[in-house]
Design a protein around this motif. Structure first.
Motif, PDB file in Angstrom:
ATOM      1  N   LEU A 194       1.020   9.615  -2.005  1.00 40.59           N
ATOM      2  CA  LEU A 194       0.016   9.716  -3.061  1.00 40.59           C
ATOM      3  C   LEU A 194      -0.057  11.118  -3.242  1.00 40.59           C
ATOM      4  CD1 LEU A 194      -1.900   8.166  -4.806  1.00 40.59           C
ATOM      5  CD2 LEU A 194      -3.610   8.506  -3.170  1.00 40.59           C
ATOM      6  N   PRO A 244      -0.523   7.800   2.420  1.00 39.29           N
ATOM      7  CA  PRO A 244      -1.298   8.985   1.766  1.00 39.29           C
ATOM      8  C   PRO A 244       0.005  10.224   1.570  1.00 39.29           C
ATOM      9  CG  PRO A 244      -2.395   8.321   3.774  1.00 39.29           C
ATOM     10  CD  PRO A 244      -1.106   7.632   3.806  1.00 39.29           C
ATOM     11  N   PRO A 271      -3.939  -0.797  -3.832  1.00 39.31           N
ATOM     12  CA  PRO A 271      -3.996  -0.932  -5.123  1.00 39.31           C
ATOM     13  C   PRO A 271      -5.084  -1.470  -5.875  1.00 39.31           C
ATOM     14  CG  PRO A 271      -2.480  -2.561  -4.582  1.00 39.31           C
ATOM     15  CD  PRO A 271      -3.123  -2.106  -3.186  1.00 39.31           C
ATOM     16  N   TYR A 286      -7.452  -4.582  -9.899  1.00 39.96           N
ATOM     17  CA  TYR A 286      -8.103  -3.060  -9.444  1.00 39.96           C
ATOM     18  C   TYR A 286      -9.257  -3.061  -9.015  1.00 39.96           C
ATOM     19  CZ  TYR A 286      -8.564   1.935  -9.320  1.00 39.96           C
ATOM     20  OH  TYR A 286      -8.979   3.152  -8.957  1.00 39.96           O
ATOM     21  N   VAL A 339      -3.313   3.434   1.392  1.00 42.13           N
ATOM     22  CA  VAL A 339      -3.965   3.446  -0.131  1.00 42.13           C
ATOM     23  C   VAL A 339      -3.661   2.218  -0.765  1.00 42.13           C
ATOM     24  CG1 VAL A 339      -4.125   4.572  -2.136  1.00 42.13           C
ATOM     25  CG2 VAL A 339      -3.645   5.936  -0.123  1.00 42.13           C
ATOM     26  N   ARG A 394       3.877   7.796 -11.838  1.00 35.86           N
ATOM     27  CA  ARG A 394       2.709   6.880 -11.476  1.00 35.86           C
ATOM     28  C   ARG A 394       3.092   5.783 -10.508  1.00 35.86           C
ATOM     29  NH1 ARG A 394      -0.261   5.295 -15.604  1.00 35.86           N
ATOM     30  NH2 ARG A 394       0.759   6.504 -17.199  1.00 35.86           N
ATOM     31  N   TRP A 395       2.037   5.230  -9.872  1.00 37.78           N
ATOM     32  CA  TRP A 395       2.208   3.771  -9.013  1.00 37.78           C
ATOM     33  C   TRP A 395       2.071   2.763  -9.951  1.00 37.78           C
ATOM     34  CZ3 TRP A 395      -1.484   2.325  -4.670  1.00 37.78           C
ATOM     35  CH2 TRP A 395      -1.181   1.031  -4.179  1.00 37.78           C
ATOM     36  N   ASP A 438      -1.662   0.586 -13.048  1.00 44.86           N
ATOM     37  CA  ASP A 438      -1.461   1.892 -12.299  1.00 44.86           C
ATOM     38  C   ASP A 438      -2.410   1.648 -10.876  1.00 44.86           C
ATOM     39  OD1 ASP A 438      -2.351   4.384 -11.429  1.00 44.86           O
ATOM     40  OD2 ASP A 438      -1.155   4.903 -12.993  1.00 44.86           O
ATOM     41  N   GLY A 439      -1.643   1.731  -9.853  1.00 47.42           N
ATOM     42  CA  GLY A 439      -2.430   1.396  -8.572  1.00 47.42           C
ATOM     43  C   GLY A 439      -3.325   2.498  -8.185  1.00 47.42           C
ATOM     44  N   HIS A 440      -3.314   3.719  -8.936  1.00 49.78           N
ATOM     45  CA  HIS A 440      -4.379   4.659  -8.740  1.00 49.78           C
ATOM     46  C   HIS A 440      -5.526   4.866  -9.577  1.00 49.78           C
ATOM     47  CE1 HIS A 440      -5.500   8.483  -6.810  1.00 49.78           C
ATOM     48  NE2 HIS A 440      -5.466   9.126  -7.836  1.00 49.78           N
ATOM     49  N   THR A 441      -5.359   4.514 -10.955  1.00 54.98           N
ATOM     50  CA  THR A 441      -6.360   4.480 -11.845  1.00 54.98           C
ATOM     51  C   THR A 441      -6.926   3.038 -12.090  1.00 54.98           C
ATOM     52  OG1 THR A 441      -4.948   4.574 -13.566  1.00 54.98           O
ATOM     53  CG2 THR A 441      -5.364   6.556 -12.629  1.00 54.98           C
ATOM     54  N   THR A 446       0.877  -1.114   0.030  1.00 54.10           N
ATOM     55  CA  THR A 446      -0.185   0.104   0.166  1.00 54.10           C
ATOM     56  C   THR A 446       0.788   1.197   0.085  1.00 54.10           C
ATOM     57  OG1 THR A 446       0.026   0.107   2.318  1.00 54.10           O
ATOM     58  CG2 THR A 446      -1.681  -1.162   1.230  1.00 54.10           C
TER      59      THR A 446
END
Length: 472
Positions: free
Chosen positions: A193, A190, A399, A249, A397, A202-203, A214-217, A187
């Protein structure tokens, strides 16, 4: 995948203990320093680093080892020493483990992860060399191209460590993006991020089914043209890019945990007597009944909470901006980032704050108008946005997809209200009337919004409000 190895000890590792740890590579290895002598490196015959060891950090904040490592540390205070093996070098990870095992043994502590530090024996390093990578002088960077710097990390929580902060700054200074590659179980803090810039940063998450995403999108990624980039189907168009989303995801996990998120800005006249961090402490006390537990300029947050010391550090760095991370106690998870910036308007404090609540805990929503009132009357609040979202109590956070927050309220400061023409700040298109805060002659306004986590229509109301205040 590279593994960082961290030693937690009740007393500061002395130079002889560090030297004994470095001799885990044998007596023929070279020792070098980097980062203004804050990093010691064990190098091959050509002077290329095999192992980088950061200066020990005294941690005086309870709960940081548990939050970031899931480890049981010595009693606070304790010393945190990070060692990082160079990526792609055979046996470099064993070398890092042997270093940590020796340091822990001599200093009476423990090492994380435990399985990486099982032996204190000398690691055979004959013929062990590092690739002549252009990133060799930056310990946190594993791959460097003309577009991005890539950092590979295998730890429970990717935190904004001093090394990662240096990598962010180095990437920005060279006009590169920063891409953080992790295994699926990791993870993000924050704090990471919040500081991750836009494209191409990107992650990047390794995945058994889709390779990377992409862990965020959730967008599926491939290494192409010197960076991780989204997969573009052959039939994609500008109007319909059809970016594939990783199955991992999309595995949404229902949770009753919630987070109360608060973003605000204060602006103070520049004054040598100005004390910083007071607005953040006020919010923390009003909502938790206690002050923040600790702060620092990187994670782990290592210093006990102190407005005076925080102010002194920001003042010593002025006019350059200063970034801080602030944490709460393990009993009430809380994390904030605070950026202090000198501008023409004065000294600005930008705060992003979140508190975590379990299924059996109620966020103190009734206290929010009072918090806003205090910030308006005592701390020169410029603006504030309050949100509630279904997300993890520990604030980490994951993924995978987490629902967005919903706006609870927006607050506009007195100076900003005064700058608006006519009666625009008071007369809005919203069904609920704003609540006046502060003196009647110079009011600020608190704008309540629906705040139902199952209903995103509050964002439409928030957009209408912002457009109205801007005169659009």
């Amino acid at each position: 995948m590279t593994k960082d190895v961290i030693t937690l000890t009740p007393r500061m590792p002395d130079p002889w203990s560090v030297l004994a740890g470095l001799l885990a590579g044998g007596p023929d290895k070279l020792v070098n320093t980097a980062g203004e002598d804050a990093v010691i490196q064990l190098c091959d015959e050509q002077g290329r680093p095999l192992l980088s060891v950061e200066a020990p950090l005294l941690v005086q904040v309870r709960g940081e080892a548990e939050r970031l490592l899931g480890a049981n540390p010595p009693r606070v205070p304790f010393w945190w020493t990070e060692a990082r093996a160079t990526t792609g070098v055979p046996d470099a990870e064993r070398l890092a483990g042997a270093f940590a095992a020796r340091l822990a043994s001599l200093s009476g502590g423990s090492a994380w992860p435990p399985q990486a530090a099982r032996s204190t024996a000398v690691v055979e390093t004959t013929g062990l060399t590092a690739a002549p990578a252009p990133a060799a002088a930056q310990p946190a960077v594993d791959v460097l191209t003309d577009k991005v710097a890539v950092v590979i990390m295998d730890r429970p929580v990717v935190a904004m460590t001093a090394w990662l902060s240096d990598a962010f700054r180095a990437a920005a200074a060279s006009s590169r993006g920063l891409q953080i590659v992790t295994p699926a179980g990791t993870t993000l803090s924050p704090a990471v991020l919040a500081n991750l810039p836009g494209w191409p940063s990107r992650w990047v998450v390794q995945d058994d089914r889709d390779g990377y995403y992409d862990g965020h999108t959730g967008a599926v990624l491939r290494w192409q043209e010197g960076m991780f980039a989204t997969v573009v189907p052959a039939d994609a168009t500008a109007d319909d890019p059809r970016t594939p989303v990783a199955a991992s995801y999309q595995e949404v996990r229902a949770s009753a945990d919630r987070q109360l998120a608060i973003t605000f800005r204060t602006v103070h006249p520049a004054d040598d007597r100005l004390v910083l961090g007071g607005a953040l402490e006020t919010v923390w006390r009003e909502l938790t009944g206690e002050p923040p537990a600790g702060w620092g300029t990187a994670e782990p947050a290592n210093l006990p909470w102190s407005l005076g010391r925080l102010t002194d550090l920001a003042h010593s760095r002025a006019p350059e901006p200063t970034w801080f991370v602030v944490v709460g106690s393990p009993e009430r998870p809380g994390l904030a980032t605070l950026k202090v910036t000198r501008t023409k308007a004065g000294v600005e404090e930008d705060v992003t704050l979140a508190f975590g609540y379990g299924a059996d805990e109620e966020p103190p929503l009734d206290a929010l108008p009072g918090v806003a009132q205090t910030l308006v009357t005592r701390h020169r609040l410029q603006s504030m946005l309050l949100q509630l979202r279904r997300a993890r109590r520990d604030l980490a956070v994951p993924p995978r997809f987490e629902g967005p927050g919903v706006p609870l309220a927006f607050v506009l400061g007195a100076e900003e209200v005064r700058a608006l023409p006519d009666d625009r700040a008071r007369r809005t298109p919203l069904s609920q009337q704003p609540v006046a805060l502060g003196p009647k002659t110079r009011p600020a306004y608190y704008y309540p919004l629906p705040g139902d986590p199952s209903d995103l229509s509050g964002w439409a109301d928030f957009e209408r409000l912002v457009r109205h205040l801007k005169g659009a």
